[in-house]
Write a protein that holds these residues in place. Structure first.
Motif, PDB file in Angstrom:
ATOM      1  N   ALA A  29       0.920  -1.309  -0.054  1.00  0.00           N
ATOM      2  CA  ALA A  29       0.000  -0.057  -0.058  1.00  0.00           C
ATOM      3  C   ALA A  29       0.880   1.261   0.154  1.00  0.00           C
ATOM      4  O   ALA A  29       2.019   1.252   0.735  1.00  0.00           O
ATOM      5  N   GLN A  30       0.586   2.099  -0.740  1.00  0.00           N
ATOM      6  CA  GLN A  30       1.000   3.581  -0.796  1.00  0.00           C
ATOM      7  C   GLN A  30       0.136   4.410  -0.713  1.00  0.00           C
ATOM      8  O   GLN A  30      -1.077   4.473  -1.493  1.00  0.00           O
ATOM      9  N   ALA A  31       0.281   5.791  -0.145  1.00  0.00           N
ATOM     10  CA  ALA A  31      -0.563   6.735  -0.007  1.00  0.00           C
ATOM     11  C   ALA A  31       0.252   8.023   0.162  1.00  0.00           C
ATOM     12  O   ALA A  31       1.316   8.181   0.943  1.00  0.00           O
ATOM     13  N   TRP A  32      -0.478   9.107  -0.092  1.00  0.00           N
ATOM     14  CA  TRP A  32       0.087  10.561  -0.071  1.00  0.00           C
ATOM     15  C   TRP A  32      -0.955  11.550  -0.056  1.00  0.00           C
ATOM     16  O   TRP A  32      -1.999  11.182  -0.656  1.00  0.00           O
ATOM     17  N   TRP A  33      -0.805  12.565   0.720  1.00  0.00           N
ATOM     18  CA  TRP A  33      -1.850  13.723   0.811  1.00  0.00           C
ATOM     19  C   TRP A  33      -0.979  15.121   0.754  1.00  0.00           C
ATOM     20  O   TRP A  33       0.113  15.202   1.456  1.00  0.00           O
ATOM     21  N   GLU A  34      -1.321  15.925   0.063  1.00  0.00           N
ATOM     22  CA  GLU A  34      -1.007  17.283   0.004  1.00  0.00           C
ATOM     23  C   GLU A  34      -1.814  18.072   0.879  1.00  0.00           C
ATOM     24  O   GLU A  34      -2.976  18.146   0.897  1.00  0.00           O
ATOM     25  N   ARG A  35      -1.070  18.918   1.835  1.00  0.00           N
ATOM     26  CA  ARG A  35      -1.783  19.388   2.984  1.00  0.00           C
ATOM     27  C   ARG A  35      -1.379  20.788   2.888  1.00  0.00           C
ATOM     28  O   ARG A  35      -0.475  21.390   2.962  1.00  0.00           O
ATOM     29  N   ALA A  36      -2.698  21.749   3.203  1.00  0.00           N
ATOM     30  CA  ALA A  36      -2.321  23.149   3.533  1.00  0.00           C
ATOM     31  C   ALA A  36      -1.955  23.326   5.131  1.00  0.00           C
ATOM     32  O   ALA A  36      -2.780  22.759   5.892  1.00  0.00           O
ATOM     33  N   LEU A  37      -1.026  23.943   5.356  1.00  0.00           N
ATOM     34  CA  LEU A  37      -0.592  24.301   6.707  1.00  0.00           C
ATOM     35  C   LEU A  37      -0.840  25.838   6.991  1.00  0.00           C
ATOM     36  O   LEU A  37      -0.006  26.796   7.169  1.00  0.00           O
ATOM     37  N   ASP A  38      -1.966  26.060   7.189  1.00  0.00           N
ATOM     38  CA  ASP A  38      -2.648  27.387   7.469  1.00  0.00           C
ATOM     39  C   ASP A  38      -2.597  27.910   8.621  1.00  0.00           C
ATOM     40  O   ASP A  38      -3.280  28.831   9.094  1.00  0.00           O
ATOM     41  N   GLY A  39      -2.275  27.047   9.872  1.00  0.00           N
ATOM     42  CA  GLY A  39      -2.245  27.622  11.056  1.00  0.00           C
ATOM     43  C   GLY A  39      -3.241  27.105  12.126  1.00  0.00           C
ATOM     44  O   GLY A  39      -3.455  27.370  13.069  1.00  0.00           O
ATOM     45  N   SER A  40      -4.287  26.365  11.276  1.00  0.00           N
ATOM     46  CA  SER A  40      -5.382  25.862  11.992  1.00  0.00           C
ATOM     47  C   SER A  40      -4.853  24.799  12.887  1.00  0.00           C
ATOM     48  O   SER A  40      -3.635  24.342  12.810  1.00  0.00           O
ATOM     49  N   ALA A  41      -5.704  24.130  13.635  1.00  0.00           N
ATOM     50  CA  ALA A  41      -5.432  23.239  14.670  1.00  0.00           C
ATOM     51  C   ALA A  41      -4.859  22.001  13.841  1.00  0.00           C
ATOM     52  O   ALA A  41      -3.950  21.298  14.387  1.00  0.00           O
ATOM     53  N   ALA A  42      -5.501  21.906  12.800  1.00  0.00           N
ATOM     54  CA  ALA A  42      -4.820  20.491  11.877  1.00  0.00           C
ATOM     55  C   ALA A  42      -4.571  20.789  10.564  1.00  0.00           C
ATOM     56  O   ALA A  42      -5.316  21.511  10.153  1.00  0.00           O
ATOM     57  N   PRO A  43      -3.779  20.340   9.865  1.00  0.00           N
ATOM     58  CA  PRO A  43      -3.552  20.497   8.502  1.00  0.00           C
ATOM     59  C   PRO A  43      -4.741  20.075   7.516  1.00  0.00           C
ATOM     60  O   PRO A  43      -5.604  19.195   7.979  1.00  0.00           O
ATOM     61  N   ARG A  44      -5.267  20.949   6.486  1.00  0.00           N
ATOM     62  CA  ARG A  44      -6.281  20.735   5.585  1.00  0.00           C
ATOM     63  C   ARG A  44      -5.584  19.819   4.408  1.00  0.00           C
ATOM     64  O   ARG A  44      -4.861  20.207   3.894  1.00  0.00           O
ATOM     65  N   VAL A  45      -6.433  18.638   4.077  1.00  0.00           N
ATOM     66  CA  VAL A  45      -5.761  17.948   3.238  1.00  0.00           C
ATOM     67  C   VAL A  45      -6.543  18.689   1.801  1.00  0.00           C
ATOM     68  O   VAL A  45      -7.574  18.936   1.682  1.00  0.00           O
ATOM     69  N   LEU A  46      -5.572  18.916   0.853  1.00  0.00           N
ATOM     70  CA  LEU A  46      -5.823  19.319  -0.427  1.00  0.00           C
ATOM     71  C   LEU A  46      -6.283  18.453  -1.577  1.00  0.00           C
ATOM     72  O   LEU A  46      -7.327  18.432  -2.341  1.00  0.00           O
ATOM     73  N   ARG A  47      -5.385  17.363  -1.514  1.00  0.00           N
ATOM     74  CA  ARG A  47      -5.707  16.268  -2.514  1.00  0.00           C
ATOM     75  C   ARG A  47      -4.758  15.134  -2.083  1.00  0.00           C
ATOM     76  O   ARG A  47      -3.790  15.374  -1.444  1.00  0.00           O
ATOM     77  N   GLY A  48      -4.908  14.026  -2.817  1.00  0.00           N
ATOM     78  CA  GLY A  48      -4.171  12.924  -2.520  1.00  0.00           C
ATOM     79  C   GLY A  48      -4.380  11.532  -3.359  1.00  0.00           C
ATOM     80  O   GLY A  48      -5.265  11.668  -3.988  1.00  0.00           O
ATOM     81  N   ALA A  49      -3.925  10.499  -2.977  1.00  0.00           N
ATOM     82  CA  ALA A  49      -4.037   9.430  -3.657  1.00  0.00           C
ATOM     83  C   ALA A  49      -3.630   8.274  -2.679  1.00  0.00           C
ATOM     84  O   ALA A  49      -2.589   8.275  -1.944  1.00  0.00           O
ATOM     85  N   ILE A  50      -4.537   7.019  -2.986  1.00  0.00           N
ATOM     86  CA  ILE A  50      -4.144   5.791  -2.319  1.00  0.00           C
ATOM     87  C   ILE A  50      -4.029   4.929  -3.272  1.00  0.00           C
ATOM     88  O   ILE A  50      -4.939   4.572  -3.948  1.00  0.00           O
ATOM     89  N   GLY A  51      -3.013   3.913  -2.943  1.00  0.00           N
ATOM     90  CA  GLY A  51      -3.117   2.764  -3.871  1.00  0.00           C
ATOM     91  C   GLY A  51      -2.801   1.417  -2.858  1.00  0.00           C
ATOM     92  O   GLY A  51      -2.031   1.471  -2.360  1.00  0.00           O
ATOM     93  N   VAL A  52      -3.569   0.341  -3.081  1.00  0.00           N
ATOM     94  CA  VAL A  52      -3.568  -0.888  -2.441  1.00  0.00           C
ATOM     95  C   VAL A  52      -3.530  -2.037  -3.504  1.00  0.00           C
ATOM     96  O   VAL A  52      -4.374  -2.260  -4.216  1.00  0.00           O
ATOM     97  N   ARG A  53      -1.960  -2.582  -3.467  1.00  0.00           N
ATOM     98  CA  ARG A  53      -1.786  -3.818  -4.353  1.00  0.00           C
ATOM     99  C   ARG A  53      -1.566  -3.223  -5.842  1.00  0.00           C
ATOM    100  O   ARG A  53      -1.892  -3.914  -6.764  1.00  0.00           O
ATOM    101  N   GLN A  54      -1.409  -1.962  -5.846  1.00  0.00           N
ATOM    102  CA  GLN A  54      -1.319  -1.144  -7.147  1.00  0.00           C
ATOM    103  C   GLN A  54      -0.948   0.133  -6.907  1.00  0.00           C
ATOM    104  O   GLN A  54      -1.049   0.647  -5.853  1.00  0.00           O
ATOM    105  N   PRO A  55      -0.130   0.852  -7.775  1.00  0.00           N
ATOM    106  CA  PRO A  55       0.244   2.273  -7.614  1.00  0.00           C
ATOM    107  C   PRO A  55      -1.130   3.254  -7.439  1.00  0.00           C
ATOM    108  O   PRO A  55      -2.050   2.740  -7.893  1.00  0.00           O
ATOM    109  N   PRO A  56      -0.861   4.395  -6.701  1.00  0.00           N
ATOM    110  CA  PRO A  56      -1.914   5.179  -6.432  1.00  0.00           C
ATOM    111  C   PRO A  56      -2.212   5.810  -7.656  1.00  0.00           C
ATOM    112  O   PRO A  56      -1.407   6.180  -8.493  1.00  0.00           O
ATOM    113  N   PRO A  57      -3.670   5.967  -7.953  1.00  0.00           N
ATOM    114  CA  PRO A  57      -4.019   6.765  -9.181  1.00  0.00           C
ATOM    115  C   PRO A  57      -3.488   8.315  -9.296  1.00  0.00           C
ATOM    116  O   PRO A  57      -3.029   8.852  -8.302  1.00  0.00           O
ATOM    117  N   GLN A  58      -3.658   8.853 -10.455  1.00  0.00           N
ATOM    118  CA  GLN A  58      -3.141  10.119 -10.630  1.00  0.00           C
ATOM    119  C   GLN A  58      -4.172  11.002  -9.897  1.00  0.00           C
ATOM    120  O   GLN A  58      -5.381  10.688  -9.945  1.00  0.00           O
TER     121      GLN A  58
END
Length: 181
Positions: A29-58
């Protein structure tokens, strides 16, 4: 399996701060998330991809996409495990709300065998998109194709959940699984 967890700042000088969180579990499994770090309590996910037994999609411009491939996927067993792991006195709604941004809005799933609701489906392909919900729960729509059924569906997950399907093919025999006690 080796586990990799990596967080890297990706914003250019003068741009709004961003990072990229990457998690890999060997080649499983591979996963990644691009996140905004705008000073809020938690990072905000902008986009991402998850792949299980295959590469993450575009990834798209926004949201998280997932692609997964399984020989056998037993959703009944996973649901039972999740219920046992849920801390006493807490609700899945609260737990899921905290992780919603990291979960996919689009899923492409392939399984040679899927077990759900006491039924087995073979050679399954499912493409689904999560829609916004005002009443709680997850709302999904998509297409499914398996040896036993084919068509489109809408699932509204609030309360007890409601599934509407328009099938072009349905061939269900006995479930082949033990009856519930």
């Amino acid at each position: 399996l080796p586990l990799l967890v990596e967080q890297r700042v990706t914003s250019a000088a003068g741009a709004a701060p961003r990072d990229r969180l990457r998690i890999e579990l060997g080649t499983l499994a591979q996963a990644w998330w691009e996140r905004a770090l705008d000073g809020s309590a938690a990072p905000r996910v902008l986009r991402g991809a998850i792949g299980v037994r295959q590469p993450p999609p575009q990834p798209g411009d926004a949201g998280v996409r997932a692609a997964a491939q399984f020989d056998k996927l037993d959703l009944d067993a996973w649901r039972a495990l999740a219920e046992r792991l849920q801390p006493a006195g807490s609700s899945w709604a609260a737990t899921a709300a905290a992780a919603t941004d990291y979960l996919p809005q689009q899923i492409a799933l392939q399984a040679q065998q899927l077990v759900v609701g006491g039924r087995r489906f073979s050679a399954l392909r499912l493409d689904a998109t999560r829609r916004s919900s005002t009443g709680g729960g997850a709302n999904w729509s998509g297409n499914v194709d398996a040896a036993e059924l084919a068509g489109s569906f809408d699932y509204a997950g609030g309360g007890d959940g409601r599934l509407k399907a328009r099938l072009t093919r349905l061939a269900l025999g006995r479930s082949g699984l033990p009856e519930a006690g």
